[in-house]
Design a protein around this motif. Structure first.
Motif, PDB file in Angstrom:
ATOM      1  N   LYS A  49       0.993  -1.122  -0.052  1.00  0.00           N
ATOM      2  CA  LYS A  49      -0.169   0.078   0.095  1.00  0.00           C
ATOM      3  C   LYS A  49       0.703   1.013  -0.030  1.00  0.00           C
ATOM      4  O   LYS A  49       1.586   1.470   0.986  1.00  0.00           O
ATOM      5  CB  LYS A  49      -1.026   0.070   1.133  1.00  0.00           C
ATOM      6  N   ALA A 106      -0.314   5.940   1.156  1.00  0.00           N
ATOM      7  CA  ALA A 106      -1.307   6.028   2.179  1.00  0.00           C
ATOM      8  C   ALA A 106      -0.998   6.610   3.454  1.00  0.00           C
ATOM      9  O   ALA A 106      -2.037   6.868   4.365  1.00  0.00           O
ATOM     10  CB  ALA A 106      -1.573   4.706   2.470  1.00  0.00           C
ATOM     11  N   ARG A 108      -1.245   5.243   8.410  1.00  0.00           N
ATOM     12  CA  ARG A 108      -2.215   5.287   7.218  1.00  0.00           C
ATOM     13  C   ARG A 108      -3.559   6.248   7.527  1.00  0.00           C
ATOM     14  O   ARG A 108      -4.254   6.120   8.545  1.00  0.00           O
ATOM     15  CB  ARG A 108      -2.731   3.854   6.916  1.00  0.00           C
ATOM     16  N   ARG A 109      -3.955   6.826   6.382  1.00  0.00           N
ATOM     17  CA  ARG A 109      -4.938   7.776   6.386  1.00  0.00           C
ATOM     18  C   ARG A 109      -6.343   7.164   5.610  1.00  0.00           C
ATOM     19  O   ARG A 109      -5.861   6.604   4.328  1.00  0.00           O
ATOM     20  CB  ARG A 109      -4.757   9.115   5.880  1.00  0.00           C
ATOM     21  N   GLU A 110      -7.346   7.181   5.983  1.00  0.00           N
ATOM     22  CA  GLU A 110      -8.469   6.798   5.304  1.00  0.00           C
ATOM     23  C   GLU A 110      -8.489   7.254   4.062  1.00  0.00           C
ATOM     24  O   GLU A 110      -8.627   8.578   3.904  1.00  0.00           O
ATOM     25  CB  GLU A 110      -9.618   6.567   6.284  1.00  0.00           C
ATOM     26  N   GLY A 111      -8.928   6.481   2.945  1.00  0.00           N
ATOM     27  CA  GLY A 111      -9.173   6.853   1.784  1.00  0.00           C
ATOM     28  C   GLY A 111      -8.014   7.389   0.919  1.00  0.00           C
ATOM     29  O   GLY A 111      -8.055   7.948  -0.075  1.00  0.00           O
ATOM     30  N   HIS A 112      -6.703   7.333   1.329  1.00  0.00           N
ATOM     31  CA  HIS A 112      -5.556   7.739   0.633  1.00  0.00           C
ATOM     32  C   HIS A 112      -4.856   6.257   0.473  1.00  0.00           C
ATOM     33  O   HIS A 112      -4.687   5.538   0.748  1.00  0.00           O
ATOM     34  CB  HIS A 112      -4.704   8.618   1.552  1.00  0.00           C
ATOM     35  N   THR A 165      -2.959   3.582  -2.628  1.00  0.00           N
ATOM     36  CA  THR A 165      -3.314   2.434  -3.485  1.00  0.00           C
ATOM     37  C   THR A 165      -2.477   1.331  -3.582  1.00  0.00           C
ATOM     38  O   THR A 165      -1.390   1.357  -2.916  1.00  0.00           O
ATOM     39  CB  THR A 165      -3.323   3.002  -5.086  1.00  0.00           C
ATOM     40  N   ALA A 170      -4.914  11.010  -2.354  1.00  0.00           N
ATOM     41  CA  ALA A 170      -6.084  10.056  -2.717  1.00  0.00           C
ATOM     42  C   ALA A 170      -5.803   9.853  -4.169  1.00  0.00           C
ATOM     43  O   ALA A 170      -5.570  10.593  -5.106  1.00  0.00           O
ATOM     44  CB  ALA A 170      -7.312  11.010  -2.548  1.00  0.00           C
TER      45      ALA A 170
END
Length: 364
Positions: A9, A12, A16-20, A22, A123
């Protein structure tokens, strides 16, 4: 050239940050020159429809074992496949044993290097073109951010130089000079990557020449451009800013090298003066007692089989020798420390011990 693959990943954030970020397949390769363009046929990018490249600059590892990694981020995306990120490494400089360029680029990316791909958080959404542009822009931004870490290495060199000038640190300047040269080379390599990435528009011309014209020619910006074009321009601006900041670092490192060279010459001159004075001190320690003994004679006190005879002979000799070496130490270039005077006193004491032993052993 490819090493082992792993799914990670990226972008991110850490934590980790939600929605960020790939999911991307991360591999490591080797690049020999900033002019080497990413190709669809190379390992890790085969089958990719969209290819972009951004400069790779990382300072990773704990203090004392840090490494400076320079090369290219190569991003490949396809319609139905996960994104692929190739860490195309050009050169690595290691701090272990003194800054030096590793003769062989490691075959596999270590965990610290792969973990650095988490920042900066972005994002990543859209089709394969938007995804590739967002990732390339983020990696270009992260490399620009690493210039601050590289600057910290120069600050450490400057602090070491200040410690030498102030006498807080000893030892030769050669390791510091070598470190400055090595870091200057690393900065120059990283700057070459930034310059070429900016000039080539992150290599967007490989699959969209019109996009390349839009970002390189001001008159071609009007109307009908895809939504990802501003992000592509932002990535190019990061490369241009990275080029400017690294140019400043090169200039300051060269200035530091000049200062170090001047100080090294002065240090060599000072060492020669110290040696000359040390030889003079040795001559004084040996010559002055010999002069005292030759003027007044020592036969009346030999053999030194009593304390009265010993102190009457050794007191003037010791006083003369101690005064001579104390004056020499006081006139030495640089600050005279208590240990210097202790060494001088120890030398005189050793001389008196030899004279006492010889006097005791003289036959009556």
């Amino acid at each position: 050239m490819e090493s082992g693959r792993n799914q990670r990943k990226v972008l991110a954030g850490s934590p980790r940050r939600e929605g960020h970020g790939t999911e991307a397949e991360v591999v490591q390769g080797v690049v020999s020159s900033p002019l080497d363009a990413p190709g669809r046929g190379e390992a890790g990018l085969s089958g990719a429809r969209v290819l972009l490249a951004a400069p790779l600059l990382r300072v990773v590892g704990p203090h004392g074992r840090r490494r400076v990694v320079v090369g290219q981020f190569r991003v490949g995306t396809g319609r139905d496949t996960a994104a692929r990120v190739t860490l195309a490494v050009q050169a690595v400089w290691s701090e272990t044993g003194g800054w030096h360029q590793e003769p062989v680029v490691p075959g596999e990316a270590d965990e610290a290097l792969v973990a650095s791909l988490a920042e900066p958080a972005h994002a990543v959404v859209g089709d394969e073109r938007s995804t590739a542009v967002t990732m390339a822009k983020a990696f270009a931004e992260s490399s620009r951010n690493e210039v601050l870490r590289l600057r910290e290495l120069r600050y450490e060199l400057e602090q070491s130089m200040a410690d030498h000038l102030a006498g807080r640190a000893g030892g030769p300047l050669r390791p510091l000079l070598a470190a400055a040269v090595e870091l200057s080379t690393a900065v120059g390599r990283a700057r070459d990557q930034a310059v070429e990435a900016a000039r080539s528009g992150l290599w967007v011309w490989l699959w969209d020449r019109e996009a390349y014209r839009r970002v390189r020619e001001p008159e071609a910006k009007a109307g009908g451009e895809p939504g990802w074009t501003p992000r592509l321009r932002a990535g190019i601006r990061h490369c241009e800013a990275m080029d400017r900041e690294l140019a400043e670092e090169v200039e300051r490192l060269h200035s530091l090298l000049g200062s170090m060279s001047t100080f090294a010459v002065a240090q060599g001159t000072e060492a020669q003066e110290r040696f000359t004075l040390a030889v003079g001190a040795g001559a004084a320690v040996i010559g002055l007692p010999a002069l005292v003994l030759s003027l007044y004679g020592a036969n009346a006190y030999l053999p030194m089989d009593s304390f009265d005879r010993a102190w009457r002979l050794l007191l003037p000799v010791g006083t003369t020798a101690l005064a001579a070496v104390t004056a020499v130490v006081a006139w030495m270039p640089g600050a005279s420390r208590p240990r210097h005077y202790l060494v001088a006193a120890g030398t005189v004491a050793a001389l008196l011990s030899v004279l006492l032993l010889a006097g005791v052993l003289v036959p009556s």
